[in-house]
Write an enzyme that holds these catalytic residues in place. Structure first.
Site, mmCIF file in Angstrom:
data_model
loop_
_atom_site.group_PDB
_atom_site.id
_atom_site.type_symbol
_atom_site.label_atom_id
_atom_site.label_comp_id
_atom_site.label_asym_id
_atom_site.label_seq_id
_atom_site.Cartn_x
_atom_site.Cartn_y
_atom_site.Cartn_z
ATOM 1 N N SER A 163 0.827 -1.213 0.000
ATOM 2 C CA SER A 163 0.000 0.000 0.000
ATOM 3 C C SER A 163 0.855 1.254 0.000
ATOM 4 O O SER A 163 0.340 2.369 0.004
ATOM 5 C CB SER A 163 -0.915 0.003 1.222
ATOM 6 O OG SER A 163 -0.157 -0.160 2.409
ATOM 7 N N ASN A 195 -1.805 -2.502 13.314
ATOM 8 C CA ASN A 195 -3.260 -2.330 13.320
ATOM 9 C C ASN A 195 -3.684 -1.071 14.071
ATOM 10 O O ASN A 195 -4.506 -0.289 13.583
ATOM 11 C CB ASN A 195 -3.942 -3.566 13.903
ATOM 12 C CG ASN A 195 -3.676 -4.805 13.071
ATOM 13 O OD1 ASN A 195 -3.104 -4.707 11.984
ATOM 14 N ND2 ASN A 195 -4.071 -5.966 13.579
ATOM 15 N N THR A 231 -40.359 27.207 -8.806
ATOM 16 C CA THR A 231 -40.663 25.826 -8.414
ATOM 17 C C THR A 231 -40.884 25.112 -9.741
ATOM 18 O O THR A 231 -41.392 25.730 -10.692
ATOM 19 C CB THR A 231 -41.926 25.705 -7.534
ATOM 20 O OG1 THR A 231 -43.032 26.192 -8.277
ATOM 21 C CG2 THR A 231 -41.818 26.506 -6.243
ATOM 22 N N HIS A 232 -40.454 23.857 -9.824
ATOM 23 C CA HIS A 232 -40.493 23.108 -11.090
ATOM 24 C C HIS A 232 -39.735 23.838 -12.200
ATOM 25 O O HIS A 232 -40.053 23.672 -13.374
ATOM 26 C CB HIS A 232 -41.938 22.865 -11.553
ATOM 27 C CG HIS A 232 -42.855 22.378 -10.471
ATOM 28 N ND1 HIS A 232 -43.079 21.044 -10.219
ATOM 29 C CD2 HIS A 232 -43.572 23.056 -9.537
ATOM 30 C CE1 HIS A 232 -43.911 20.923 -9.201
ATOM 31 N NE2 HIS A 232 -44.214 22.125 -8.759
ATOM 32 N N SER A 271 -14.195 26.827 -26.388
ATOM 33 C CA SER A 271 -14.348 25.622 -27.181
ATOM 34 C C SER A 271 -13.273 25.627 -28.263
ATOM 35 O O SER A 271 -12.902 26.681 -28.772
ATOM 36 C CB SER A 271 -15.733 25.626 -27.825
ATOM 37 O OG SER A 271 -15.730 24.848 -29.001
ATOM 38 N N LYS A 323 -17.899 30.372 -27.729
ATOM 39 C CA LYS A 323 -18.251 29.692 -26.482
ATOM 40 C C LYS A 323 -17.429 30.143 -25.281
ATOM 41 O O LYS A 323 -16.238 30.387 -25.369
ATOM 42 C CB LYS A 323 -18.056 28.161 -26.643
ATOM 43 C CG LYS A 323 -19.040 27.522 -27.574
ATOM 44 C CD LYS A 323 -20.410 27.325 -26.959
ATOM 45 C CE LYS A 323 -20.384 26.367 -25.803
ATOM 46 N NZ LYS A 323 -20.776 25.016 -26.142
ATOM 47 N N ASN A 330 -17.457 28.391 -21.529
ATOM 48 C CA ASN A 330 -18.103 27.294 -20.802
ATOM 49 C C ASN A 330 -17.892 27.392 -19.289
ATOM 50 O O ASN A 330 -16.803 27.715 -18.833
ATOM 51 C CB ASN A 330 -17.560 25.958 -21.296
ATOM 52 C CG ASN A 330 -17.840 25.753 -22.773
ATOM 53 O OD1 ASN A 330 -18.869 26.218 -23.280
ATOM 54 N ND2 ASN A 330 -16.938 25.099 -23.466
ATOM 55 N N GLU A 356 -19.478 22.997 -13.615
ATOM 56 C CA GLU A 356 -19.739 21.686 -14.230
ATOM 57 C C GLU A 356 -18.884 20.599 -13.584
ATOM 58 O O GLU A 356 -19.351 19.486 -13.335
ATOM 59 C CB GLU A 356 -19.462 21.728 -15.743
ATOM 60 C CG GLU A 356 -20.551 22.451 -16.502
ATOM 61 C CD GLU A 356 -20.208 22.613 -17.975
ATOM 62 O OE1 GLU A 356 -21.129 22.510 -18.798
ATOM 63 O OE2 GLU A 356 -19.033 22.848 -18.318
ATOM 64 N N TYR A 381 -9.156 -6.790 12.947
ATOM 65 C CA TYR A 381 -8.558 -6.249 11.722
ATOM 66 C C TYR A 381 -8.535 -7.294 10.604
ATOM 67 O O TYR A 381 -8.275 -8.466 10.844
ATOM 68 C CB TYR A 381 -7.117 -5.771 12.001
ATOM 69 C CG TYR A 381 -6.438 -5.277 10.738
ATOM 70 C CD1 TYR A 381 -6.550 -3.950 10.352
ATOM 71 C CD2 TYR A 381 -5.732 -6.155 9.911
ATOM 72 C CE1 TYR A 381 -5.955 -3.493 9.181
ATOM 73 C CE2 TYR A 381 -5.134 -5.713 8.739
ATOM 74 C CZ TYR A 381 -5.251 -4.376 8.369
ATOM 75 O OH TYR A 381 -4.678 -3.940 7.219
ATOM 76 N N GLN A 427 -7.049 -2.099 4.471
ATOM 77 C CA GLN A 427 -6.064 -1.312 3.728
ATOM 78 C C GLN A 427 -6.724 -0.552 2.579
ATOM 79 O O GLN A 427 -6.221 0.464 2.131
ATOM 80 C CB GLN A 427 -4.983 -2.260 3.198
ATOM 81 C CG GLN A 427 -3.856 -1.577 2.480
ATOM 82 C CD GLN A 427 -2.673 -2.521 2.315
ATOM 83 O OE1 GLN A 427 -1.982 -2.808 3.274
ATOM 84 N NE2 GLN A 427 -2.447 -3.010 1.116
ATOM 85 N N LYS A 437 -8.096 3.598 2.446
ATOM 86 C CA LYS A 437 -7.387 4.870 2.268
ATOM 87 C C LYS A 437 -7.725 5.596 0.977
ATOM 88 O O LYS A 437 -7.990 6.803 0.991
ATOM 89 C CB LYS A 437 -5.876 4.630 2.357
ATOM 90 C CG LYS A 437 -5.481 4.454 3.799
ATOM 91 C CD LYS A 437 -4.160 3.747 3.953
ATOM 92 C CE LYS A 437 -4.147 2.942 5.208
ATOM 93 N NZ LYS A 437 -5.005 1.724 5.158
HETATM 94 N N1 ARG Z 1 -1.022 -1.383 5.427
HETATM 95 C C1 ARG Z 1 -1.925 -1.883 6.417
HETATM 96 C C2 ARG Z 1 -3.268 -1.134 6.287
HETATM 97 O O1 ARG Z 1 -3.278 -0.146 5.637
HETATM 98 C C3 ARG Z 1 -1.378 -1.695 7.775
HETATM 99 C C4 ARG Z 1 -1.891 -2.666 8.792
HETATM 100 C C5 ARG Z 1 -1.406 -4.031 8.475
HETATM 101 N N2 ARG Z 1 -1.798 -4.955 9.472
HETATM 102 C C6 ARG Z 1 -1.787 -6.272 9.276
HETATM 103 N N3 ARG Z 1 -2.190 -7.041 10.234
HETATM 104 N N4 ARG Z 1 -1.419 -6.791 8.118
HETATM 105 O O2 ARG Z 1 -4.265 -1.522 6.825
#
Ligand code: ARG
Length: 466
Positions: free
Chosen positions: A30, A117, A162-163, A284, A290, A292, A297, A324, A329, A332
Site C-alpha cells: 500500500s 493495526n 418551483t419546477h 471551445s 463559447k 463554458n 460543471e 482487523y 487497507q 485509504k
Molecule cells: N497497510 C496496512 C493497512 O493499511 C497496515 C496494517 C497491516 N496490518 C496487518 N495485520 N497486516 O491496513
C-alpha cells in the site's frame, strides 16, 4: 524478486520459509498511496516512544535516539531523499526499517507494545482530523462569501422558481441565503463528526491490548485526541469515522452540485442572470463564441466520485468479522479521494463566488415575465373577504387574459382587472409590483429585503460564535 533495499528481508519474515511472490508483493503493498500518511505515522511513533520511556519500557536515552532518528527521516521524506520500497509493503514498515538502518538495534524497540493495526488506525484518524480542519476552513470561507454577496444583493429582484417555472419574485440575496443554510448545516455535521474521529486507538495493539504497562491517556494527550477508544478490537477495526466523514462529504457535494447547477443555468444565454469571470471558464476548440462554465460543471460532475467513495467504504466494512482484516487497507484511497474532491470543490467555489457578475436588469425583467405576483393578487382578494380557493380561480382567469393581451398583471388597466372581481380597487397596484410583492414577505424566513438583512446579521453572529 524485489527485496527490501534496507534489510534484505521482511520485518515479519521470521516464520516464512520462502520469499514472497513478486506479484503478491505488489498486490499487497500500500506504500504507493499510504505514504501520504508519513507525517502522521511519525507523529504517532514519536508519541508512542515518549510513552514507552514514560512508563519505563524504553530508557530516556533510547527514546531520544528514536526521536532523533524519526526527525531525520521526516526531513529525508520532505526533501525527497527517502527511497520508498514496495517490498516493505507500507508506510509504517518503510519508516521503521529506515529507522533501524539509521540508529541501529534500538530502532527495533519502537514497535514494542504496538501493532500496525493500531498504528494505521491512529495515522488515519490524525490525517482525517487535519483534513476536516482544512475543509471546515473552506466551508467557512464559502459561507462568508455568500453572506458578503447577499448583503450587496438584498434589493436585487429575481424570479423564484418551483419546477423551474417562475413562481414568485424573490431577492437574489435571499436565494444566496438558501445556499448559506445548506452549508451551515454541513459545517455543524462536520464538526460533530470530528469528535468521533478524534479518538485514540493507539495502545489497542493487534486486537487485545498488550502485556506492557502502557499509558494510553498519555499518548492520547500528546496527539491531541479527545478520548481513548474503550475496546481494542473495536479500535483496530472501526472505520465508522471514515464512513461518517464520507457521508458528510457526500452531502456537501450534493449541495455544491445543486449550487453549481443553478450557476450553469443562470449563466446560459437564455437566462443571462449572471456571468462567470473569464478566468474560471474555458472556451471551445471549435466554436469561437463559447465560454463554458467549467468550474461549476466539474463540481457537479465530481459529486459522483464522493458518493462512490461512501458506497465503497460502506461495502468494504459490511462483511468483515472482528477484528482487523487486510480489507481495511482499502479504506485509504476512497477516503483520500473524498477529502481531495470536497476540498478542491469548496476551494474553487470560494474563489469564484466573489467574482460572479450579477445582471440585475435580466433578473428583474425575467421576474416580470412570469406572472410572479399572481399569488399576491389572490392574497389581496382574500384580505378583501374572498375565500382563497375562489381567489385562486379569479386570478387564474385574469392571468389567462393577461397572456392573451401579452402583458403583465401590473400592466392591465384597473377596469380590465375589475371584470374578474369587483373587490379589486386602485390599491391593488401596490400589490402587483415586484417590489411590493417581496416587501410584503417580511416575517422571519421571508424574502423581504428587511427580513434578509436581519437574517444576514444573525448569520454573521452565528459564524462568529460557532
Ligand atoms: N497497510 C496496512 C493497512 O493499511 C497496515 C496494517 C497491516 N496490518 C496487518 N495485520 N497486516 O491496513
Amino acid at each position: 524478486m524485489v527485496m527490501s533495499e534496507t534489510t534484505g528481508e521482511k520485518l515479519w519474515g521470521g516464520r516464512f520459509s520462502e520469499q514472497t511472490d513478486t506479484f503478491v508483493e505488489e498486490f499487497t503493498a500500500s506504500v504507493n498511496f499510504d505514504r501520504r500518511l508519513y507525517r502522521q505515522d511519525i507523529q504517532g511513533s514519536r508519541a508512542h516512544a515518549h510513552m514507552l520511556a514514560h512508563v519505563g519500557v524504553l530508557t530516556a536515552q533510547e527514546c531520544e535516539r528514536i526521536i532523533d532518528g524519526l526527525d531525520t527521516i521526516q526531513v529525508e521524506i520532505e526533501s525527497d531523499r527517502f527511497s520508498w520500497n514496495t517490498a516493505l509493503e507500507d508506510v509504517h514498515m518503510n519508516i521503521e526499517a529506515r529507522l533501524t538502518e539509521k540508529i541501529g538495534e534500538v530502532g527495533k524497540k519502537l514497535h514494542t507494545g504496538r501493532s500496525r493495526n493500531d498504528q494505521v488506525a491512529t495515522d488515519i484518524r490524525l490525517w482525517l482530523r487535519e483534513s476536516i480542519d482544512k475543509i471546515l476552513g473552506e466551508l467557512i470561507r464559502v459561507r462568508q462569501n455568500l453572506l458578503n454577496i447577499a448583503e450587496r444583493e438584498t434589493d436585487t429582484i429575481m424570479p423564484g422558481f418551483t419546477h423551474l417555472q417562475i413562481a414568485m419574485p424573490i431577492t437574489f440575496g435571499y436565494h444566496l441565503l438558501a445556499w448559506y443554510e445548506m452549508l451551515r448545516r454541513d459545517t455543524a455535521r462536520l464538526r460533530e463528526t470530528r469528535h468521533r474521529v478524534n479518538v485514540s486507538p493507539l495502545g489497542a495493539a493487534a486486537l487485545a491490548g498488550t502485556t506492557f504497562p502502557i499509558d494510553r491517556a498519555y499518548t492520547a494527550e500528546l496527539l491531541g485526541f479527545e478520548a481513548v477508544a474503550a475496546n481494542s478490537m473495536d479500535a483496530v477495526s472501526d472505520r465508522d469515522f471514515a464512513i461518517e466523514f464520507s457521508a458528510v462529504a457526500a452531502m456537501i457535494m450534493m449541495h455544491l452540485s445543486r449550487m453549481a447547477e443553478e450557476m450553469i443555468i443562470w449563466s446560459s444565454t437564455q437566462f443571462g442572470f449572471i456571468a462567470l469571470p473569464d478566468r474560471f471558464c474555458t472556451g471551445s476548440s471549435i466554436m469561437p463564441q463559447k465560454k463554458n462554465p467549467d468550474i461549476p460543471e466539474l463540481i457537479r460532475g465530481k459529486t459522483g466520485r464522493v458518493y462512490g467513495d461512501l458506497i465503497n467504504l460502506l461495502t468494504l466494512m459490511k462483511g468483515q468479522p472482528l477484528a482487523y482484516n487486510k480489507d481495511n487497507q482499502e479504506d485509504k484511497e476512497p477516503l483520500f479521494d473524498a477529502v481531495d474532491t470536497v476540498s478542491s470543490s469548496l476551494r474553487a467555489l470560494a474563489d469564484m463566488l466573489p467574482a460572479i457578475e450579477v445582471n440585475h436588469g435580466r433578473m428583474y425583467a425575467s421576474a416580470r415575465e412570469g406572472y410572479a405576483t399572481a399569488t399576491d393578487l389572490a392574497d389581496y382578494l382574500v384580505r378583501k373577504g374572498l375565500p382563497f380557493r375562489d381567489a385562486h380561480e379569479v386570478v387564474g382567469k385574469a392571468v389567462r387574459r393577461a397572456i392573451e393581451l401579452g402583458c403583465d398583471l401590473s400592466e392591465m388597466d384597473l377596469d380590465e382587472l375589475r371584470k374578474f372581481s369587483s373587490l379589486i380597487n386602485v390599491d391593488v397596484m401596490g400589490v402587483l409590483t415586484l417590489e411590493g410583492s417581496v416587501a410584503a414577505r417580511q416575517h422571519y424566513g421571508g424574502t423581504a429585503p428587511e427580513a434578509v438583512c436581519a437574517r444576514i446579521r444573525e448569520a454573521w453572529s452565528e459564524l462568529e460564535n460557532e
